[in-house]
Motif scaffolding. Structure first.
Motif, PDB file in Angstrom:
ATOM      1  N   LYS A 131       0.848  -1.175   0.000  1.00 50.00           N
ATOM      2  CA  LYS A 131       0.000   0.000   0.000  1.00 50.00           C
ATOM      3  C   LYS A 131       0.891   1.234   0.000  1.00 50.00           C
ATOM      4  O   LYS A 131       1.855   1.308   0.752  1.00 50.00           O
ATOM      5  CB  LYS A 131      -0.871   0.037   1.246  1.00 50.00           C
ATOM      6  N   ALA A 132       0.583   2.183  -0.816  1.00 43.44           N
ATOM      7  CA  ALA A 132       1.329   3.442  -0.809  1.00 43.44           C
ATOM      8  C   ALA A 132       0.330   4.561  -0.642  1.00 43.44           C
ATOM      9  O   ALA A 132      -0.705   4.579  -1.302  1.00 43.44           O
ATOM     10  CB  ALA A 132       2.066   3.622  -2.124  1.00 43.44           C
ATOM     11  N   GLN A 133       0.617   5.436   0.261  1.00 42.81           N
ATOM     12  CA  GLN A 133      -0.344   6.502   0.521  1.00 42.81           C
ATOM     13  C   GLN A 133       0.343   7.845   0.345  1.00 42.81           C
ATOM     14  O   GLN A 133       1.465   8.054   0.808  1.00 42.81           O
ATOM     15  CB  GLN A 133      -0.881   6.370   1.935  1.00 42.81           C
ATOM     16  N   THR A 134      -0.342   8.711  -0.333  1.00 42.50           N
ATOM     17  CA  THR A 134       0.218  10.048  -0.525  1.00 42.50           C
ATOM     18  C   THR A 134      -0.726  11.053   0.104  1.00 42.50           C
ATOM     19  O   THR A 134      -1.949  10.953  -0.036  1.00 42.50           O
ATOM     20  CB  THR A 134       0.352  10.368  -2.030  1.00 42.50           C
ATOM     21  N   PRO A 135      -0.186  12.026   0.791  1.00 40.92           N
ATOM     22  CA  PRO A 135      -1.053  13.003   1.422  1.00 40.92           C
ATOM     23  C   PRO A 135      -1.756  13.859   0.380  1.00 40.92           C
ATOM     24  O   PRO A 135      -1.177  14.192  -0.641  1.00 40.92           O
ATOM     25  CB  PRO A 135      -0.101  13.838   2.266  1.00 40.92           C
ATOM     26  N   THR A 149      -6.490  17.676   1.668  1.00 44.42           N
ATOM     27  CA  THR A 149      -7.349  17.644   2.852  1.00 44.42           C
ATOM     28  C   THR A 149      -6.665  16.988   4.034  1.00 44.42           C
ATOM     29  O   THR A 149      -7.216  16.967   5.125  1.00 44.42           O
ATOM     30  CB  THR A 149      -8.627  16.849   2.539  1.00 44.42           C
ATOM     31  N   GLY A 150      -5.474  16.469   3.835  1.00 49.08           N
ATOM     32  CA  GLY A 150      -4.772  15.807   4.925  1.00 49.08           C
ATOM     33  C   GLY A 150      -5.063  14.328   4.986  1.00 49.08           C
ATOM     34  O   GLY A 150      -4.353  13.586   5.631  1.00 49.08           O
ATOM     35  N   LYS A 151      -6.106  13.876   4.275  1.00 48.46           N
ATOM     36  CA  LYS A 151      -6.400  12.443   4.263  1.00 48.46           C
ATOM     37  C   LYS A 151      -5.479  11.757   3.275  1.00 48.46           C
ATOM     38  O   LYS A 151      -4.957  12.385   2.364  1.00 48.46           O
ATOM     39  CB  LYS A 151      -7.856  12.212   3.860  1.00 48.46           C
ATOM     40  N   LYS A 152      -5.337  10.464   3.456  1.00 45.73           N
ATOM     41  CA  LYS A 152      -4.428   9.745   2.579  1.00 45.73           C
ATOM     42  C   LYS A 152      -5.225   8.906   1.583  1.00 45.73           C
ATOM     43  O   LYS A 152      -6.138   8.195   1.965  1.00 45.73           O
ATOM     44  CB  LYS A 152      -3.508   8.860   3.403  1.00 45.73           C
ATOM     45  N   LYS A 153      -4.844   9.040   0.360  1.00 44.50           N
ATOM     46  CA  LYS A 153      -5.536   8.304  -0.683  1.00 44.50           C
ATOM     47  C   LYS A 153      -4.754   7.040  -0.983  1.00 44.50           C
ATOM     48  O   LYS A 153      -3.527   7.087  -1.096  1.00 44.50           O
ATOM     49  CB  LYS A 153      -5.582   9.191  -1.927  1.00 44.50           C
ATOM     50  N   ILE A 154      -5.467   5.936  -1.091  1.00 42.87           N
ATOM     51  CA  ILE A 154      -4.774   4.682  -1.393  1.00 42.87           C
ATOM     52  C   ILE A 154      -4.388   4.696  -2.851  1.00 42.87           C
ATOM     53  O   ILE A 154      -5.227   4.901  -3.731  1.00 42.87           O
ATOM     54  CB  ILE A 154      -5.666   3.464  -1.099  1.00 42.87           C
ATOM     55  N   LYS A 155      -3.150   4.509  -3.087  1.00 35.88           N
ATOM     56  CA  LYS A 155      -2.694   4.484  -4.459  1.00 35.88           C
ATOM     57  C   LYS A 155      -2.395   3.045  -4.845  1.00 35.88           C
ATOM     58  O   LYS A 155      -1.645   2.358  -4.159  1.00 35.88           O
ATOM     59  CB  LYS A 155      -1.450   5.340  -4.612  1.00 35.88           C
ATOM     60  N   ILE A 156      -2.985   2.601  -5.915  1.00 38.39           N
ATOM     61  CA  ILE A 156      -2.784   1.225  -6.347  1.00 38.39           C
ATOM     62  C   ILE A 156      -1.454   1.153  -7.093  1.00 38.39           C
ATOM     63  O   ILE A 156      -1.261   1.834  -8.103  1.00 38.39           O
ATOM     64  CB  ILE A 156      -3.941   0.766  -7.264  1.00 38.39           C
ATOM     65  N   LEU A 157      -0.569   0.354  -6.581  1.00 40.06           N
ATOM     66  CA  LEU A 157       0.734   0.210  -7.227  1.00 40.06           C
ATOM     67  C   LEU A 157       0.753  -0.988  -8.161  1.00 40.06           C
ATOM     68  O   LEU A 157       1.488  -0.999  -9.141  1.00 40.06           O
ATOM     69  CB  LEU A 157       1.822   0.033  -6.161  1.00 40.06           C
ATOM     70  N   ALA A 158      -0.006  -1.991  -7.810  1.00 44.88           N
ATOM     71  CA  ALA A 158       0.001  -3.191  -8.650  1.00 44.88           C
ATOM     72  C   ALA A 158      -1.341  -3.892  -8.519  1.00 44.88           C
ATOM     73  O   ALA A 158      -2.049  -3.686  -7.546  1.00 44.88           O
ATOM     74  CB  ALA A 158       1.106  -4.122  -8.184  1.00 44.88           C
TER      75      ALA A 158
END
Lengths: 598, 250
Positions: free
Chosen positions: A415-419, A422-431
């Motif tokens: 899981k990779a999360q980028t701020p 809004t300060g919330k973290k969005k889940i970024k799909i890496l694979a």
């Protein structure tokens, strides 16, 4: 002379229709075609109003005009007229066009052709002289002008070029219609939306309307970007009026309903571009056609990671040139498993230069522990400023891979999360990977029903309507029985007989009662009046109900015996006699039942 | 207690316990296969899932798990086939749909489908579900019809009308799904040539790769299969290079 315009009231239309019917022979009798212009001596920046008049017919739709290709044309409406002059009626149809000359010189407009009822009619010819710039242009340019500018005129095929269209205006334009060049020989894309801003030039404030196009030449040689043109209307300045704008000017003179207008046409200068081919000398084998100046940068969010965990390698390619279709070479040294993410692409204009950026993200999952190296990534490109091929490359990056946490050796989901803002973290799909298997053993009970269940359901589909129809006919029968008294008598005859015969008492009235019971039975069974039956009627009644002759004879005998004993005075005295009678009666009734049913 | 009665009870008890024993065996085998899969021993997991499927061929989850093991084992064609079977049995399961699409995305051949959305609106249901729905709506309809024979009732009339409409819809969907029944085949070998006919005059029409899907039309000589692709292409392919199931008898 009486002139009646088309489109009046409904009543007027009715009269007109009658008149048209009456004089139709004269209306369509003579067809003629003529061309008219408001001026035949104009400057390159002027416009002409062309009127094509078709007299004697309103059926003209397709008109061909010779010499129209020297002008840009714009339709300005169509009108129809009916003229009644000294009792004679004439119809005409008028087509209006605004024409804008493409070049200077003398041109011939016409003849025009139109085909009506299978016959071709042609018009007159008009000569038009288009002269160079006149003083009017300079006057107009004090208030409006347009430009089409490019960032360079000498470039290589595939090199980036920006074309900027600008309209400068100081007063209001009405009904502007912009015609941008086709950009033949270029791949084009509009950059952003149109911009509007104010600009100060030598102390004069201009309103500027700007459009920018990104162009990439797709062929070599001289390519001309034609003029851009703008057709519009401006308010005419009245004689002796002051140029200063007032509230009244704003309200009336500039208003589309009240002000008098003049059509104008603004043109930019055409631009010649010289496009050179990219040299073959020094071209690398893996060159993919990238032209411009570029830089390539790679980075990791951290320098250490656990084995089996992932880290994101971000590779950014940025530069002046087309990077949209660029792909990175494979990074393959066996130290990582690599999962590519979808690259992102953006464009920015800085200091009049367009920069394109493509960001590649790769999820790296280290496969061994220790210090592993992400190798250099390189891309070849042609630099048009130096006229040589160059390489944009990243620096190698070292990554410290520590052992995996206990029990997590085999997990590879990251899981990779980028701020975000809004300060919330969005889940970024890496694979992406398969969804996991079912572990719960209860799924084994989910076995789909077999063939027999299907057969059972199908049989129910047949049984339900069958049951319904059974009920339907049963109900019908019930209703019928309720409404059919004869049927009721017939079906209840035997039951009634049994009930009565058992209640006959031996004694004086035996014969009368027994005869009554038998006759009632026969009456019920044959739906007749039983009490009125005589032995003579029995043949007719019982034989018609399929009762055999012998049985009828037995009935007759019983009835006769009963009648004789009842009326003849001879009365049997013993109980056995009564019992014999009753047995005979029961026996013969049973026989009748059987024979009638058969 | 008579000896015959004792014997009967013994038979019943034995039968019941043997069922439980089978169920326990299946559960154990299923758990074993799952742990083998999790440990990366896909080939062994495949063998156990296969054995389980021989006994329980209509468990969608088993087809799905087998598909996962086959996919991990690099057998894309068979994996797609078992995902298709899983989807037939679990048509609304999101995981099955996802894995099927994921596996399909790894297939080499791009085959354009001629299907439109309206071609099979009942595909979100199992055939047995639609049949069951048809039976239920039919039951309500005929019961309401039957009661209305003896007793007129306004609300019952509405129930009859609604159940009739529902029955028509469910019957239509069921018939459409039944008529649309496909016998999927999937190419399991790396490459498979497709021929115009069988025998000497056969012309090679095109080549398919592992994971390409089609619909079985006919099987001949137990060696060749005639199939049709979703884009309408048709041809003969070696049976050994595909995985398929023969059509259901009922």
């Amino acid at each position: 002379m009486v002139t009646i315009r088309w489109r009046r009231t409904g009543k007027m239309k009715k009269y007109l229709f009658l008149i048209l019917i009456t004089f139709s022979w004269s209306i369509y009798a003579q067809v003629s075609l003529s061309l008219h212009v408001d001026s035949n001596n104009i400057s390159i920046n002027d416009q002409i109003t062309l009127q094509i008049r078709v007299n004697g017919s309103r059926d003209a739709d397709e008109i061909k005009i010779h010499g129209l290709d020297n002008f840009q044309s714009q339709r300005a409406g169509t009108s129809s007229q009916i003229n009644i002059i000294n009792g004679r009626t004439a119809v005409s149809k008028i087509f209006n066009y605004h024409l804008y000359p493409k070049n200077e010189g003398s041109f011939t407009l016409g003849p025009a052709y139109v085909e009506i009822d299978g016959k071709t009619h042609n018009s007159n010819i008009i000569k038009i002289k288009v002269s160079k710039d006149t003083s009017g242009k300079a006057e107009i340019q004090k208030y409006f002008y347009i430009t089409g500018e490019v960032t360079k005129t000498n470039l290589y095929k595939g090199e980036q070029l920006l074309y900027t269209f600008k309209l400068h205006q100081r007063t209001r334009l009405f009904s502007p219609a912009l015609e941008l060049p086709e950009f033949n020989g270029f791949w084009k894309e509009q950059i952003g939306k149109e911009k509007q801003y104010r600009e100060d030039r030598n102390g004069i404030k201009w309103n500027v309307y700007e459009l920018t196009y990104l162009l990439y030449p797709i062929k070599t040689g001289k390519i001309t970007i034609p003029s851009a043109s703008l057709n519009a209307e401006i308010a005419k300045q009245g004689r002796g009026r002051r140029r200063q704008r007032s509230i009244l000017n704003s309200l009336f003179e500039d208003h589309p309903m009240f002000g008098e207008r003049k059509r104008i046409r603004l043109r930019s200068k055409p631009v010649d571009i010289n496009v050179r081919a990219i040299p073959d000398e020094g071209k690398p084998d893996n060159y993919t056609g990238l032209v411009g100046q570029f830089s390539l940068k790679a980075q990791l969010p951290k320098n250490s990671v656990r084995k089996g965990d992932s880290t994101t390698l971000t590779v950014t390619l940025v530069g002046q040139g087309s990077v949209a279709s660029v792909e990175l070479p494979q990074i393959s040294n066996g130290n990582f498993k690599i999962y590519d993410d979808k690259p992102t692409f953006s464009k920015t204009i800085e200091h009049g230069k367009l920069y394109e950026k493509k960001v590649f993200k790769k999820a790296l999952v280290p496969q061994k522990e220790g210090v592993v190296e992400i190798p250099r990534i390189s891309i070849n490109y042609f630099d048009p400023i130096d006229g040589s091929y160059k390489i944009a490359s990243t620096d190698p990056i070292s990554l410290n891979v520590s052992p995996a946490a206990v029990g997590e050796e085999n997990f590879q989901i990251i899981k990779a999360q980028t701020p975000t803002e809004t300060g919330k973290k969005k889940i970024k799909i890496l694979a992406q990977d398969l969804r996991p298997i079912f572990y719960n053993t209860e799924v084994l009970d989910h076995e789909a029903k077999g063939v027999w269940f299907k057969v059972f359901l199908l049989s129910l589909l047949i049984i339900f309507p069958a049951l319904y129809f059974f009920m339907y006919f049963y109900q019908k029968r019930l209703v019928k029985l309720q409404n059919d008294s004869g049927h009721q008598r017939r079906s209840r005859a035997f039951r009634t007989f049994n009930g009565k015969i058992n209640n006959i008492s031996t004694g004086k009235g035996f014969c009368e009662d027994a005869s009554k019971v038998l006759k009632t039975y026969i009456g019920d069974k044959t739906t007749t009046d039983g009490m009125a039956i005589t032995s003579y009627d029995l043949d007719r009644i019982l034989l018609s109900k399929n009762v055999r002759m012998e049985t009828v004879a037995r009935v007759k005998k019983i009835m006769n015996d009963l009648d004789q004993r009842q009326y003849g005075g001879g009365m049997a005295g013993s109980v056995d006699d009564y019992a014999d009678f009753l047995r005979d009666i029961r026996d013969v009734v049973k026989t009748i039942e059987k024979e009638i049913r058969a | 207690m008579s000896s015959i009665r004792q014997l009967k009870i013994m038979v019943i008890v034995t039968f019941l316990f043997s069922g439980i024993a089978f169920a326990d065996d299946d559960s154990k085998a299923f758990m074993d296969a799952n742990s083998l899969h999790s440990n990366g021993e896909y080939q062994k997991a495949i063998e156990i899932y296969d054995q389980l499927l021989a006994r329980k061929k209509n468990v969608g989850e088993l087809h799905y798990n087998l598909g996962n093991s086959l996919f991990r084992n690099g057998e894309l064609g068979k994996a797609i086939f078992h995902y298709i079977k899983a989807k037939e049995l679990l048509p609304r399961n999101a995981d099955v749909k996802f894995n099927l699409n994921y596996a399909r995305s790894k297939a080499t051949d791009k085959i354009d489908s001629q299907k439109s959305f309206f071609s099979n609106p009942g595909s979100a249901f199992k055939k047995i579900e639609l049949l069951f729905l048809t039976v239920v709506t039919s039951l309500v309809f005929w019961i309401s019809m039957g009661v209305l024979l003896f007793r007129k009732n306004y609300y019952l009339g509405w129930i009859r009308n609604i159940s009739l409409i529902s029955m028509i819809i469910s019957v239509s969907l069921w018939v459409m799904v039944e008529l649309d029944q496909k016998n999927p085949i999937v190419v399991t070998s790396e490459k498979a040539h497709v021929y115009s006919t069988i025998g000497k005059n056969a012309i090679k029409l095109f080549t398919l790769h592992e994971g390409a899907e089609g619909n079985l039309v006919e099987m001949i000589e137990d060696k060749w299969a005639l199939f049709e692709l979703a884009d309408g292409k048709k041809g003969w392919i070696e049976k050994a290079k595909i995985i398929y199931t023969l059509p259901e008898k009922i």
